[in-house]
Design a protein around this motif. Structure first.
Motif, PDB file in Angstrom:
ATOM      1  N   UNK A  83       0.901  -1.380  -0.060  1.00  0.00           N
ATOM      2  CA  UNK A  83       0.065  -0.046   0.114  1.00  0.00           C
ATOM      3  C   UNK A  83       0.951   1.417  -0.043  1.00  0.00           C
ATOM      4  N   UNK A  84       0.799   2.178  -1.005  1.00  0.00           N
ATOM      5  CA  UNK A  84       1.460   3.339  -1.029  1.00  0.00           C
ATOM      6  C   UNK A  84       0.850   4.444  -1.940  1.00  0.00           C
ATOM      7  N   UNK A  85       1.184   5.629  -1.719  1.00  0.00           N
ATOM      8  CA  UNK A  85       0.558   6.627  -2.522  1.00  0.00           C
ATOM      9  C   UNK A  85       0.879   6.375  -4.096  1.00  0.00           C
ATOM     10  N   UNK A  86       1.797   6.103  -4.338  1.00  0.00           N
ATOM     11  CA  UNK A  86       2.212   5.657  -5.803  1.00  0.00           C
ATOM     12  C   UNK A  86       3.524   5.063  -5.821  1.00  0.00           C
ATOM     13  N   UNK A  87       3.999   4.734  -7.117  1.00  0.00           N
ATOM     14  CA  UNK A  87       5.426   4.035  -7.431  1.00  0.00           C
ATOM     15  C   UNK A  87       5.779   4.859  -8.614  1.00  0.00           C
ATOM     16  N   UNK A 117      -5.431   9.259  -7.912  1.00  0.00           N
ATOM     17  CA  UNK A 117      -4.962  10.432  -8.519  1.00  0.00           C
ATOM     18  C   UNK A 117      -3.631  10.674  -9.018  1.00  0.00           C
ATOM     19  N   UNK A 118      -2.831  10.082  -8.115  1.00  0.00           N
ATOM     20  CA  UNK A 118      -1.423  10.276  -8.103  1.00  0.00           C
ATOM     21  C   UNK A 118      -0.833   9.336  -8.976  1.00  0.00           C
ATOM     22  N   UNK A 119      -1.427   7.903  -9.065  1.00  0.00           N
ATOM     23  CA  UNK A 119      -0.932   7.035  -9.821  1.00  0.00           C
ATOM     24  C   UNK A 119      -1.499   6.837 -11.390  1.00  0.00           C
ATOM     25  N   UNK A 120      -2.375   7.883 -11.560  1.00  0.00           N
ATOM     26  CA  UNK A 120      -2.829   7.942 -13.020  1.00  0.00           C
ATOM     27  C   UNK A 120      -2.705   9.238 -13.699  1.00  0.00           C
ATOM     28  N   UNK A 121      -1.474   9.947 -13.283  1.00  0.00           N
ATOM     29  CA  UNK A 121      -1.105  11.477 -13.770  1.00  0.00           C
ATOM     30  C   UNK A 121      -0.886  11.014 -15.299  1.00  0.00           C
ATOM     31  N   UNK A 122      -1.327  11.989 -16.148  1.00  0.00           N
ATOM     32  CA  UNK A 122      -0.784  11.852 -17.633  1.00  0.00           C
ATOM     33  C   UNK A 122       0.683  11.821 -17.757  1.00  0.00           C
ATOM     34  N   UNK A 127       2.224   5.656 -12.741  1.00  0.00           N
ATOM     35  CA  UNK A 127       2.391   4.185 -11.981  1.00  0.00           C
ATOM     36  C   UNK A 127       1.350   3.160 -12.813  1.00  0.00           C
ATOM     37  N   UNK A 128       0.170   3.802 -13.165  1.00  0.00           N
ATOM     38  CA  UNK A 128      -0.653   2.807 -13.883  1.00  0.00           C
ATOM     39  C   UNK A 128       0.058   2.067 -15.205  1.00  0.00           C
ATOM     40  N   UNK A 129       0.804   2.834 -15.925  1.00  0.00           N
ATOM     41  CA  UNK A 129       1.329   2.351 -17.005  1.00  0.00           C
ATOM     42  C   UNK A 129       2.656   1.472 -16.651  1.00  0.00           C
ATOM     43  N   UNK A 160     -10.221  20.584 -12.101  1.00  0.00           N
ATOM     44  CA  UNK A 160      -9.114  20.674 -11.292  1.00  0.00           C
ATOM     45  C   UNK A 160      -8.091  19.799 -12.179  1.00  0.00           C
ATOM     46  N   UNK A 161      -6.836  20.541 -12.504  1.00  0.00           N
ATOM     47  CA  UNK A 161      -5.827  19.794 -13.289  1.00  0.00           C
ATOM     48  C   UNK A 161      -5.253  18.548 -12.399  1.00  0.00           C
ATOM     49  N   UNK A 162      -4.684  17.716 -13.168  1.00  0.00           N
ATOM     50  CA  UNK A 162      -4.411  16.517 -12.412  1.00  0.00           C
ATOM     51  C   UNK A 162      -3.229  16.700 -11.340  1.00  0.00           C
ATOM     52  N   UNK A 163      -2.640  17.601 -11.462  1.00  0.00           N
ATOM     53  CA  UNK A 163      -1.510  17.753 -10.532  1.00  0.00           C
ATOM     54  C   UNK A 163      -1.842  18.505  -9.344  1.00  0.00           C
ATOM     55  N   UNK A 164      -3.240  18.874  -9.286  1.00  0.00           N
ATOM     56  CA  UNK A 164      -3.842  19.575  -8.155  1.00  0.00           C
ATOM     57  C   UNK A 164      -4.906  18.685  -7.552  1.00  0.00           C
TER      58      UNK A 164
END
Length: 535
Positions: A83-87, A117-122, A127-129, A160-164
């Protein structure tokens, strides 16, 4: 989703004992007077695990964290749970280690729970890719879910932009486990956290019950989280009106009847019932402690303010109420740190009003803040924390609690210092409690919480409280220690000394707080006012 609550509630039919009986079941005579009353009370409120001190390992450096993580993966036989915020998008070595182990052990299962949100940033490094190859090669072994906060919804969710968009809440627990061992940290899975970003790391070896708790906690949350699936031109995406389909992957929502923006009552019920079930299951642990004080007490704490679950606040209040009530008997000594220091206001009030509690605080210096040098508005974040620190120190002065003494190891009051190490950033967080400044800690709080308003109200957090006896029950002559076994007293002292070393290592890079002389621009003050508790 009501079946989840029924299942969790049905895991045990044991009757809850009253708080008085809880107290009788804990042998508190071996605990320091600093934590004795608090221990009697908190074990009645939270799930409880009793862990031999020889099974607990304190790590000190990011490199140790990464080495231990890879070792757990490389030796996993049945399960890996993360479990983590992202990879981080460049963590090819970590992904390769997971892939090799999955290939070597066809029965091994990998469970992941990350922030949506953190793992699917464009971008190509999301992380998803990064995780796509694991799903392609081991579809029956890999189970990946992503939690999305329901607080960002409606029109705001679209603009709201992905980074925010993380400002409205993230999945924040950091759990890294394999088989029956688990490593609890505040660190994410990214290169800086493995090399030059200081955090805390507590590893529990061969603790089946604690590892099961972590896995079941993740299983509870994944029932109202998106599942990461493959998406390709030849594979029809799973049908669900609430699922999300992108070019390289799909995020499948589990319930047709419940919109992802409307999970708050479900999450509140599920997490509350989960904790309740574990409180009931650990009645036996409380009873066995009536005749033994040579183990550490480990209590998991969930803080999810957006779901009205505030266990961390409850425990914090209980701790300081206990310390304040016994102030005439002793002076408690608290070390507190946060890489993002904007102390939750109720915690601030408790510290400032507790005349019987001396407190040393370590915050990140501006250059040690992970956002230092960032482009755009995020580059103002270190300055924003300087503003919070200035306000805190003003409150300390007003309360007459400024540190008095010849040194940081000999004094009283409230002391704020800042951590800075060239080329490093600071992400550690937590609390240590000692009987005095010359004694090693008898209590520590560790995990994902930053102890600020964001952790209290917006993010979902999992932390752990560990209480250690300062005296142990003598070993029975009829049951002498096994050959080579380290006695409980010695092992507990070693563990307490490791916690002291953790404090000393952090404080070896601190300097006097310099925020009072730093200028905070009016535009930064406006941004802080605008985002309020999101920082």
């Amino acid at each position: 989703m009501n079946h989840l609550s029924l299942r969790l509630a049905g895991q045990t039919r044991q009757t809850c004992w009253k708080a008085l009986w809880h107290k009788r079941c804990i042998a508190t005579t071996g605990y320091s007077s600093v934590v004795r009353d608090f221990t009697e009370q908190v074990v009645a409120k939270q799930p409880l695990f009793s862990v031999a001190p020889t099974s607990i390992q304190i790590l000190f450096q990011p490199s140790e964290f990464y080495k231990s993580l890879l070792e757990m993966i490389n030796h996993a036989e049945q399960r890996i749970f993360i479990s983590s915020l992202y990879i981080g998008g460049e963590e090819a070595e970590l992904i390769s280690a997971l892939q090799r182990r999955l290939e070597a052990k066809p029965d091994l299962k990998l469970h992941m729970l990350l922030d949506y949100n953190r793992s699917t940033r464009p971008g190509p490094k999301s992380t998803a890719k990064l995780l796509r190859p694991l799903l392609e090669k081991h579809p029956s072994q890999v189970n990946i879910h992503m939690f999305r906060s329901p607080s960002l919804r409606g029109l705001m969710a679209k603009i709201v932009p992905p980074r925010f968009n993380e400002g409205w809440g993230t999945w924040h627990p950091k759990i890294y486990g394999a088989d029956d061992s688990v490593l609890i940290s505040g660190a994410n899975l990214n290169k800086s956290y493995f090399t030059n970003r200081q955090d805390r790391y507590v590893k529990f070896n061969n603790q089946r019950n604690l590892a099961d708790y972590c896995v079941n906690f993740m299983d509870t949350v994944r029932q109202f989280s998106f599942q990461l699936k493959l998406s390709s031109p030849t594979t029809a995406p799973p049908h669900n009106p609430h699922s999300i389909h992108k070019k390289d992957f799909s995020l499948v929502w589990p319930d047709h009847q419940v919109h992802p923006h409307h999970i708050s009552p479900i999450a509140q019920s599920a997490l509350s019932e989960f904790q309740k079930s574990y409180r009931q299951q650990t009645q036996t642990t409380r009873q066995t402690l009536s005749s033994s004080t040579d183990h550490a007490l480990v209590l998991p704490i969930i803080q999810a303010g957006q779901f009205k679950i505030k266990e961390e606040e409850s425990v914090f209040n209980l701790l300081f109420s206990s310390l304040t009530g016994a102030a005439t008997k002793f002076k408690a000594c608290v070390d507190l740190t946060s890489g993002y220091f904007s102390l939750h206001r109720p915690y601030q009030d408790l510290i400032l009003k507790a005349s019987g509690v001396d407190c040393r605080i370590v915050a990140a210096a501006p250059k040690a803040n992970g956002f230092y040098g960032s482009k755009g508005i995020s580059g103002r974040i270190p300055e924003g924390y300087t503003l919070y620190e200035q306000r805190f120190m003003k409150a300390v002065r007003t309360a007459g609690r400024l540190w008095r003494g010849p040194s940081s190891n000999n004094g009283s009051g409230v002391l704020l210092s800042e951590w800075e190490r060239p080329g490093w950033s600071y992400h550690a967080k937590g609390v240590w409690l000692s009987p005095d400044w010359s004694s090693p800690p008898v209590l520590t709080l560790f995990g994902s919480t930053n102890l600020n308003a964001r952790s209290a109200h917006i993010d979902t957090e999992l932390s752990f409280l560990m209480v250690l006896p300062s005296e142990t029950t003598p070993t029975s002559a009829a049951q002498p220690p096994a050959p080579g076994h380290k006695g409980g007293s010695d092992a507990l002292l070693t563990l307490r000394q490791s916690l002291q070393q953790e404090i000393d290592n952090i404080r070896s890079n601190v300097t006097d707080w310099g925020g009072g002389e730093r200028h905070v621009r009016w535009t930064t003050k406006f941004i802080v006012w605008l985002v309020k508790g999101m920082l």
